[in-house]
Design an enzyme around this catalytic site. Structure first.
Site, PDB file in Angstrom:
ATOM      1  N   ILE A 134       0.840  -1.207   0.000  1.00 40.32           N
ATOM      2  CA  ILE A 134       0.000   0.000   0.000  1.00 40.32           C
ATOM      3  C   ILE A 134       0.871   1.252   0.000  1.00 40.32           C
ATOM      4  CG2 ILE A 134      -1.872   1.228   1.133  1.00 40.32           C
ATOM      5  CD1 ILE A 134      -2.501  -1.646  -0.021  1.00 40.32           C
ATOM      6  N   THR A 135       0.811   1.999  -1.098  1.00 39.77           N
ATOM      7  CA  THR A 135       1.546   3.259  -1.200  1.00 39.77           C
ATOM      8  C   THR A 135       0.986   4.261  -0.195  1.00 39.77           C
ATOM      9  OG1 THR A 135       1.972   2.872  -3.540  1.00 39.77           O
ATOM     10  CG2 THR A 135       2.164   5.136  -2.768  1.00 39.77           C
ATOM     11  N   GLU A 190      -5.257   6.279 -13.537  1.00 42.29           N
ATOM     12  CA  GLU A 190      -4.132   5.705 -12.791  1.00 42.29           C
ATOM     13  C   GLU A 190      -3.022   5.290 -13.748  1.00 42.29           C
ATOM     14  OE1 GLU A 190      -3.155   2.106  -9.596  1.00 42.29           O
ATOM     15  OE2 GLU A 190      -5.156   2.281 -10.471  1.00 42.29           O
ATOM     16  N   ARG A 191      -3.401   4.706 -14.873  1.00 46.40           N
ATOM     17  CA  ARG A 191      -2.397   4.241 -15.830  1.00 46.40           C
ATOM     18  C   ARG A 191      -1.714   5.406 -16.532  1.00 46.40           C
ATOM     19  NH1 ARG A 191      -6.432  -0.814 -16.743  1.00 46.40           N
ATOM     20  NH2 ARG A 191      -5.588  -1.936 -14.940  1.00 46.40           N
ATOM     21  N   GLN A 223      24.629   1.099 -18.944  1.00 47.53           N
ATOM     22  CA  GLN A 223      25.775   0.460 -19.590  1.00 47.53           C
ATOM     23  C   GLN A 223      26.825   1.491 -20.003  1.00 47.53           C
ATOM     24  OE1 GLN A 223      26.032  -2.770 -19.717  1.00 47.53           O
ATOM     25  NE2 GLN A 223      27.883  -3.014 -20.958  1.00 47.53           N
ATOM     26  N   THR A 281      -0.247  -5.266 -13.865  1.00 46.10           N
ATOM     27  CA  THR A 281       0.975  -5.720 -14.530  1.00 46.10           C
ATOM     28  C   THR A 281       0.872  -5.501 -16.041  1.00 46.10           C
ATOM     29  OG1 THR A 281       0.172  -7.970 -14.893  1.00 46.10           O
ATOM     30  CG2 THR A 281       1.265  -7.528 -12.786  1.00 46.10           C
ATOM     31  N   ASN A 282       2.006  -5.453 -16.696  1.00 48.15           N
ATOM     32  CA  ASN A 282       1.984  -5.259 -18.146  1.00 48.15           C
ATOM     33  C   ASN A 282       1.362  -6.438 -18.876  1.00 48.15           C
ATOM     34  OD1 ASN A 282       3.058  -2.778 -17.728  1.00 48.15           O
ATOM     35  ND2 ASN A 282       4.956  -3.120 -18.853  1.00 48.15           N
ATOM     36  N   GLU A 283       1.366  -7.600 -18.250  1.00 43.51           N
ATOM     37  CA  GLU A 283       0.659  -8.740 -18.831  1.00 43.51           C
ATOM     38  C   GLU A 283      -0.848  -8.493 -18.830  1.00 43.51           C
ATOM     39  OE1 GLU A 283       4.651  -9.769 -17.990  1.00 43.51           O
ATOM     40  OE2 GLU A 283       3.152  -8.980 -16.610  1.00 43.51           O
TER      41      GLU A 283
END
Length: 385
Positions: free
Chosen positions: A163-164, A250-251, A344, A373-375
């Site tokens: 929980i943020t 939210e996204r 890198q 999730t991105n899925e």
């Protein structure tokens, strides 16, 4: 000024340019000098919230009659962008202002709006939304937290995690089942003011892979008695629909955050390769360096144009779930790629914690997980094929 040097989008009005400048000055003078200390101690102080409120960085999109600045989501996006450009990626202000407050504005009663929104705008109240449970991730219809009727109110029981704002929050919107026999139709949103909530308990401040000073916590509710007026809105069983309606914003918040982190990674890396030398010349003079950064800047520029278009669509109330999911998925995936390439170019120094690029590398990883999730994003996009 962003490293991408793009023209301002159409939605970026003069008042937003002024807000951008004011927010940048305040964040870089008041918060940025504290970032290393907060990183070491693992938490920023509670007073950050009241300072942010005094500076107008909280609830900028809330109407003035409820204590806000009378702005739009564009105001929240500008503030989030400046926080992230300055490196304050751990601050939960975007969730507080762009997620918690809109739930109350859009679904609360008039009494609820006047009771909670002005105090959220000042930082007197710190907002959180308790969705995820130890055994339930993205399946919000399957939450086990219950809010059972008792007398004229409810009794809340359950456990929440990840929980943020969990340690600082004193106003928590809790996703709970008012009818455990139902799935989506059984979900309601309950508002808990923690100061008066017997049976409410904060668990651990969780130790993350990244975002070291982020306030991410466990919360526990054991027979917490709530009055009927702490049901958000006026009807039970509306919680799942309320959650779904707010997910595109939210996204967009996550996508905005990812974009700013990408821009910051590029800015840090370009500055570094122009100074660092190897084999008798600056790192920027090597063709490989130029090609890597050319690819990163090109991809980041395309992402920024798409994000700005999505924000414009959202402001016009035309942004659909599929497109918001595309923005969240693609920008957070690209963030991971860009930060990895940038690190890198720092060589061994990129792996040292004292270099901000190493923190960006760790901090970026969660962006592909939270807010769905991105899925899950790909599943949502696929439904529209």
């Amino acid at each position: 000024m962003s490293v991408l040097n793009l023209p301002r989008p159409a939605w970026m009005t003069e008042d937003l340019v002024l807000l951008e400048e004011q927010a940048s000055r305040f964040i870089r003078s008041e918060f940025a000098p504290q970032l290393d200390r907060w990183h070491e101690t693992g938490m920023y102080e509670r007073e950050v919230w009241t300072k942010a409120g005094e500076a107008g960085l909280l609830c900028a999109s809330m109407p003035e009659e409820y204590g806000g600045a009378g702005g739009t989501f564009a105001h929240e996006a500008v503030i989030q962008h400046e926080l992230s450009l300055a490196g304050f990626d751990t601050f939960g202000g975007a969730l507080h202002s762009g997620i918690v407050a809109p739930y109350i504005l859009n679904y609360g009663t008039e009494e609820q709006k006047r009771r909670w929104l002005p105090r959220l705008a000042t930082g007197e109240l710190v907002g959180a939304i308790a969705m995820t449970e130890p055994g339930t991730g993205s399946d919000l219809q399957g939450v086990r937290t219950t809010a059972k009727k008792r007398g004229n109110g409810y009794v809340l029981n359950g456990a929440k995690t990840f929980i943020t704002n969990g340690q600082h929050a004193n106003l928590v919107i809790v996703v709970a089942k008012t009818d455990p026999k139902e799935r989506a139709k059984g979900v309601s949103l309950m508002v808990v003011e923690t100061a008066d909530a017997q049976g409410f308990r904060r668990g651990r401040k969780l130790k993350n892979l990244g975002l070291d000073s982020a306030d991410t916590s466990e919360l526990f509710f054991e027979d917490v008695a709530l009055p009927a007026e702490n049901l958000l809105g006026t009807e039970e069983g509306q919680g799942f629909a309320q959650l779904m309606n707010e997910l595109p914003q939210e996204r967009m918040i996550v996508a905005t955050h990812a974009m700013a982190m990408m821009e910051r990674a590029l800015e840090l890396t370009i500055a570094y390769v122009k100074e660092r030398q190897a084999f008798g010349k600056k790192i920027i003079e090597f063709q490989n360096t130029q090609f890597v950064l050319a690819e990163c800047k090109t991809e980041a520029t395309m992402a920024r144009v798409f994000l700005d278009w999505c924000i414009g669509q959202h402001l016009d109330k035309k942004l659909d779930t599929t497109t918001a999911s595309m923005a969240k998925y693609r920008l957070t995936d690209l963030l991971g790629t860009v930060v990895d390439r940038c690190l890198q170019l720092f060589g061994g120094y990129g792996y040292m914690d004292e270099y901000p690029i190493s923190r960006l590398f760790r901090d970026a990883r969660v962006m592909r997980i939270y807010a769905g999730t991105n899925e899950i994003m790909k599943l949502l996009i696929a439904r529209g094929l």
